[in-house]
Design an enzyme around this catalytic site. Sequence first.
Site, PDB file in Angstrom:
ATOM      1  N   TYR A 125      70.963 -48.894  46.535  1.00  0.00           N
ATOM      2  CA  TYR A 125      71.724 -50.480  46.816  1.00  0.00           C
ATOM      3  C   TYR A 125      71.148 -51.393  47.610  1.00  0.00           C
ATOM      4  O   TYR A 125      71.767 -52.260  47.850  1.00  0.00           O
ATOM      5  CB  TYR A 125      73.312 -50.035  46.829  1.00  0.00           C
ATOM      6  CG  TYR A 125      74.155 -49.492  45.924  1.00  0.00           C
ATOM      7  CD1 TYR A 125      73.306 -48.618  44.988  1.00  0.00           C
ATOM      8  CD2 TYR A 125      75.526 -49.440  46.056  1.00  0.00           C
ATOM      9  CE1 TYR A 125      74.352 -47.842  44.076  1.00  0.00           C
ATOM     10  CE2 TYR A 125      76.190 -48.856  44.811  1.00  0.00           C
ATOM     11  CZ  TYR A 125      75.500 -48.168  43.878  1.00  0.00           C
ATOM     12  OH  TYR A 125      76.519 -47.394  43.006  1.00  0.00           O
ATOM     13  N   LYS A 174      70.635 -34.903  48.345  1.00  0.00           N
ATOM     14  CA  LYS A 174      69.851 -34.041  47.249  1.00  0.00           C
ATOM     15  C   LYS A 174      68.597 -33.874  47.583  1.00  0.00           C
ATOM     16  O   LYS A 174      67.336 -34.169  47.135  1.00  0.00           O
ATOM     17  CB  LYS A 174      69.853 -34.991  46.134  1.00  0.00           C
ATOM     18  CG  LYS A 174      69.493 -34.651  44.700  1.00  0.00           C
ATOM     19  CD  LYS A 174      70.150 -33.538  43.998  1.00  0.00           C
ATOM     20  CE  LYS A 174      69.533 -33.069  42.677  1.00  0.00           C
ATOM     21  NZ  LYS A 174      70.247 -31.688  42.179  1.00  0.00           N
ATOM     22  N   ASP A 207      75.132 -32.507  43.291  1.00  0.00           N
ATOM     23  CA  ASP A 207      75.767 -31.919  42.019  1.00  0.00           C
ATOM     24  C   ASP A 207      76.881 -30.793  42.302  1.00  0.00           C
ATOM     25  O   ASP A 207      77.949 -30.652  41.709  1.00  0.00           O
ATOM     26  CB  ASP A 207      74.756 -31.577  41.074  1.00  0.00           C
ATOM     27  CG  ASP A 207      73.493 -30.905  41.814  1.00  0.00           C
ATOM     28  OD1 ASP A 207      73.195 -31.011  42.855  1.00  0.00           O
ATOM     29  OD2 ASP A 207      72.598 -30.465  41.016  1.00  0.00           O
ATOM     30  N   ASP A 231      79.398 -43.850  46.728  1.00  0.00           N
ATOM     31  CA  ASP A 231      80.118 -44.733  45.721  1.00  0.00           C
ATOM     32  C   ASP A 231      80.639 -43.797  44.590  1.00  0.00           C
ATOM     33  O   ASP A 231      81.936 -43.966  44.362  1.00  0.00           O
ATOM     34  CB  ASP A 231      79.065 -45.605  45.131  1.00  0.00           C
ATOM     35  CG  ASP A 231      79.742 -46.779  44.299  1.00  0.00           C
ATOM     36  OD1 ASP A 231      81.099 -46.898  44.408  1.00  0.00           O
ATOM     37  OD2 ASP A 231      79.093 -47.720  43.760  1.00  0.00           O
ATOM     38  N   ASP A 235      84.697 -42.212  43.760  1.00  0.00           N
ATOM     39  CA  ASP A 235      85.522 -42.434  42.940  1.00  0.00           C
ATOM     40  C   ASP A 235      86.207 -41.176  42.096  1.00  0.00           C
ATOM     41  O   ASP A 235      87.214 -41.087  41.747  1.00  0.00           O
ATOM     42  CB  ASP A 235      84.658 -43.415  41.672  1.00  0.00           C
ATOM     43  CG  ASP A 235      85.134 -44.726  41.826  1.00  0.00           C
ATOM     44  OD1 ASP A 235      85.126 -45.308  42.973  1.00  0.00           O
ATOM     45  OD2 ASP A 235      84.863 -45.359  40.756  1.00  0.00           O
TER      46      ASP A 235
END
Length: 335
Positions: A125, A174, A207, A231, A235
């Site tokens: 971002y 990751k 994941d 982010d 959620d």
Amino acid sequence: MSTRRITVIPGDGIGPSIIESAVAILDKAGCNFEYDYAQAGLCALEEEGNLLPERTLELIEQNGITLKGPLTTPVGTGFTSINVSLRKQFDLYGNVRPVRSFKGTKARYEDIDIITVRENTEGMYSGVGQKRSECGDSAEAMSVITREGATRIVKFAYELARREGRKKVTAVHKANIMKSTSGLFLEVAREVAKQYPDIESEEMIVDACCMNLVMYPERFDVIVTTNLFGDILSDLCAGLVGGLGMAPGANIGERAAIFEAVHGSAPDIAGKNIANPTSVILASIQMLEYLGMEDKAKAILDAVKDVIATGDRTTRDLGGSAGTDEFTQAILERL
Ligand SMILES: NC(=O)c1ccc[n+]([C@@H]2O[C@H](COP(=O)([O-])OP(=O)(O)OC[C@H]3O[C@@H](n4cnc5c(N)ncnc54)[C@H](O)[C@@H]3O)[C@@H](O)[C@H]2O)c1
């Protein structure tokens, strides 16, 4: 008790009505704040010709503490997200997104209590190197992770864990695929973890983390991760406790802090008196805790819990039939 000035940005869509609820509750709880109202977002563009007026920036800086409603970023070229701009402008590197179960919600789980600490200024971002090829058939963007940025967010997460008596910090990455960026983040997370032997440290690939959050959410305590993963994961966590109407977020930097709901301006329900103000009320509770006003924070939290648990005056997304006004009124009465 001395008064403290707070900058309040009502924002767009449902923003003004949910912020009005939160402010009424802060006042009823006797917080003794004085408010400087400022505009940002679509309403500021329409009225002042600027998504982020200079006066708003000055007030955020001057008061240090801001309570903010959701902002609409117009779709199309030329507008970068106002939220991303604010986080960068004030170097609000620590995004703290707690979720907890409330009795009376139609959530899939009970007893969830997870805090996601998301790095807020770097990673995918950061907006660096975004471009499309001339023919339009390829696109690229750059992700930047720095040792300094990773160190301060991981330390921030451990300090928060220690302060709040938390048991475990899970670093999510990751690094098996994104060896440079996520690799550096993980390397730093391992180094910082050694400085906190009193707290259990765990690392998890993003994941696998998603799967584990859905299957065994009770195993998580504090999660620390990079911008994009944080982010998305936060959620997911909001979904575990009943949705975006229950998810607050604090954006913390050295010179300013902005407290807000995680959700957006919900234009589909704006002006209908049906928005759930809980997220922004929980954000104001985060603000009180940040200011060391734990007694007020607890009083408001208890009132919110009580109204939701009783269930007769809650908003539609919580399974009730009350409007924003009536739900707020129920909390004010409990206080
Ligand atoms: N922090 C922010 O300011 C922020 C965050 C996300 C999106 N946005 C902006 O908000 C606008 C709308 O985005 P979106 O529609 O993708 O997401 P959204 O979060 O506004 O809405 C998603 C869905 O959730 C519902 N919802 C959201 N908040 C609710 C609440 N408090 N009570 C009941 N229902 C609620 C909405 O009605 C909608 O159906 C966009 O312009 C986006 O850029 C702002």
